[in-house]
Scaffold this motif. Structure first.
Motif, PDB file in Angstrom:
ATOM      1  N   THR A  50       0.820  -1.204   0.000  1.00 21.42           N
ATOM      2  CA  THR A  50       0.000   0.000   0.000  1.00 21.42           C
ATOM      3  C   THR A  50       0.861   1.264   0.000  1.00 21.42           C
ATOM      4  OG1 THR A  50      -1.800  -1.161   1.100  1.00 21.42           O
ATOM      5  CG2 THR A  50      -1.823   1.237   1.258  1.00 21.42           C
ATOM      6  N   ARG A 120      -6.862  -8.239  16.059  1.00 25.41           N
ATOM      7  CA  ARG A 120      -7.058  -6.978  15.346  1.00 25.41           C
ATOM      8  C   ARG A 120      -6.111  -5.906  15.894  1.00 25.41           C
ATOM      9  NH1 ARG A 120      -7.544  -1.587  15.171  1.00 25.41           N
ATOM     10  NH2 ARG A 120      -8.843  -0.851  13.495  1.00 25.41           N
ATOM     11  N   TYR A 124      -3.182  -4.113  13.762  1.00 24.01           N
ATOM     12  CA  TYR A 124      -3.179  -2.659  13.604  1.00 24.01           C
ATOM     13  C   TYR A 124      -1.850  -2.065  14.069  1.00 24.01           C
ATOM     14  CZ  TYR A 124      -3.801   2.245  14.445  1.00 24.01           C
ATOM     15  OH  TYR A 124      -3.602   3.600  14.459  1.00 24.01           O
ATOM     16  N   SER A 149      -5.015   7.482   6.950  1.00 25.00           N
ATOM     17  CA  SER A 149      -5.623   7.046   5.692  1.00 25.00           C
ATOM     18  C   SER A 149      -4.977   5.746   5.205  1.00 25.00           C
ATOM     19  CB  SER A 149      -5.481   8.149   4.639  1.00 25.00           C
ATOM     20  OG  SER A 149      -5.948   7.702   3.400  1.00 25.00           O
ATOM     21  N   LYS A 152      -6.088   2.848   7.501  1.00 25.11           N
ATOM     22  CA  LYS A 152      -7.447   2.412   7.172  1.00 25.11           C
ATOM     23  C   LYS A 152      -7.480   1.590   5.903  1.00 25.11           C
ATOM     24  CE  LYS A 152      -9.909   6.127   9.501  1.00 25.11           C
ATOM     25  NZ  LYS A 152     -10.722   7.348   9.363  1.00 25.11           N
ATOM     26  N   GLU A 153      -6.738   2.019   4.902  1.00 25.00           N
ATOM     27  CA  GLU A 153      -6.685   1.285   3.633  1.00 25.00           C
ATOM     28  C   GLU A 153      -6.123  -0.119   3.843  1.00 25.00           C
ATOM     29  OE1 GLU A 153      -4.718   1.692  -0.819  1.00 25.00           O
ATOM     30  OE2 GLU A 153      -4.733   3.449   0.496  1.00 25.00           O
ATOM     31  N   MET A 155      -5.963  -1.851   6.710  1.00 25.42           N
ATOM     32  CA  MET A 155      -6.828  -2.658   7.562  1.00 25.42           C
ATOM     33  C   MET A 155      -8.060  -3.140   6.792  1.00 25.42           C
ATOM     34  SD  MET A 155      -5.177  -2.974  10.335  1.00 25.42           S
ATOM     35  CE  MET A 155      -6.337  -3.575  11.558  1.00 25.42           C
ATOM     36  N   LYS A 156      -8.547  -2.331   5.882  1.00 23.79           N
ATOM     37  CA  LYS A 156      -9.676  -2.747   5.046  1.00 23.79           C
ATOM     38  C   LYS A 156      -9.267  -3.924   4.163  1.00 23.79           C
ATOM     39  CE  LYS A 156     -13.052  -0.933   1.787  1.00 23.79           C
ATOM     40  NZ  LYS A 156     -13.477   0.253   1.023  1.00 23.79           N
ATOM     41  N   LYS A 157      -8.061  -3.865   3.621  1.00 23.13           N
ATOM     42  CA  LYS A 157      -7.578  -4.933   2.745  1.00 23.13           C
ATOM     43  C   LYS A 157      -7.329  -6.239   3.489  1.00 23.13           C
ATOM     44  CE  LYS A 157      -5.484  -1.947  -0.706  1.00 23.13           C
ATOM     45  NZ  LYS A 157      -4.208  -1.505  -1.300  1.00 23.13           N
ATOM     46  N   TYR A 159      -9.074  -7.105   5.999  1.00 22.29           N
ATOM     47  CA  TYR A 159     -10.403  -7.425   6.514  1.00 22.29           C
ATOM     48  C   TYR A 159     -10.673  -7.055   7.959  1.00 22.29           C
ATOM     49  CZ  TYR A 159      -8.550 -11.658   8.702  1.00 22.29           C
ATOM     50  OH  TYR A 159      -7.840 -12.534   9.463  1.00 22.29           O
TER      51      TYR A 159
END
Length: 160
Positions: A50, A120, A124, A149, A152-153, A155-157, A159
């Motif tokens: 990322t 999690r 993180y 930002s 977040k990107e 962590m979204k990837k 899941y």
């Protein structure tokens, strides 16, 4: 239900090799479950991707006690208190990204405080620390916005 007696625990010092990076891990004082470690590996891979870091690199990962991280925090940052994670950038250009030092007990406490799973929180903090090794910071509003930002990107990837 999964029996915790059958979970593989990582202990001691080990080096793990992956496509884009290697991890020299120290679980001497604090064990880590294999599943948690593999999730950390996944988030390291995704964070590097990322952040557009496309070079082979070395990362040191240590899981430590509260007393150990307090001592490191005091010695290197002048802050005499327990913290969750410390990042020590090394030689970016030589392919040695740096050291990630994570306090397992603080991570567990924070996961309960924030209503997250231990996994999690660990993932993180690993993402957060790798971003610090890559030169990102959150000391002013602009830098904090960029770093959050990216977190977040990532962590979204992964899941979470």
């Amino acid at each position: 239900m999964k029996s915790y007696y059958n979970i593989k625990k990582l202990t001691g010092k080990k080096t793990f090799y992956f496509d884009k990076f290697e991890i020299s891990a120290d679980f001497t004082d604090q064990f880590l479950c294999l599943d948690d470690f593999l999730n950390m590996v996944n988030v390291i891979k995704e964070t590097l991707h990322t952040a557009n870091y496309n070079y082979y690199t070395q990362i040191s990962l240590s899981i430590v006690s509260e007393s150990q991280i307090r001592e490191l925090n005091r010695d290197f940052r002048g802050i005499d208190s327990v913290t969750d994670v410390l990042s020590f950038p090394l030689d970016f250009e030589e392919g040695i990204l740096g050291d990630v030092v994570l306090c397992k007990k603080r991570c567990l406490k924070q996961s309960k405080t924030f209503g997250n799973s231990f996994n999690r929180e660990m993932v993180y903090l690993t993402c957060h620390s790798i971003l610090h090794l890559l030169g990102y910071d959150h000391m002013n509003k602009r830098d904090k916005k960029i770093m959050r930002s990216l977190e977040k990107e990532v962590m979204k990837k992964v899941y979470l």
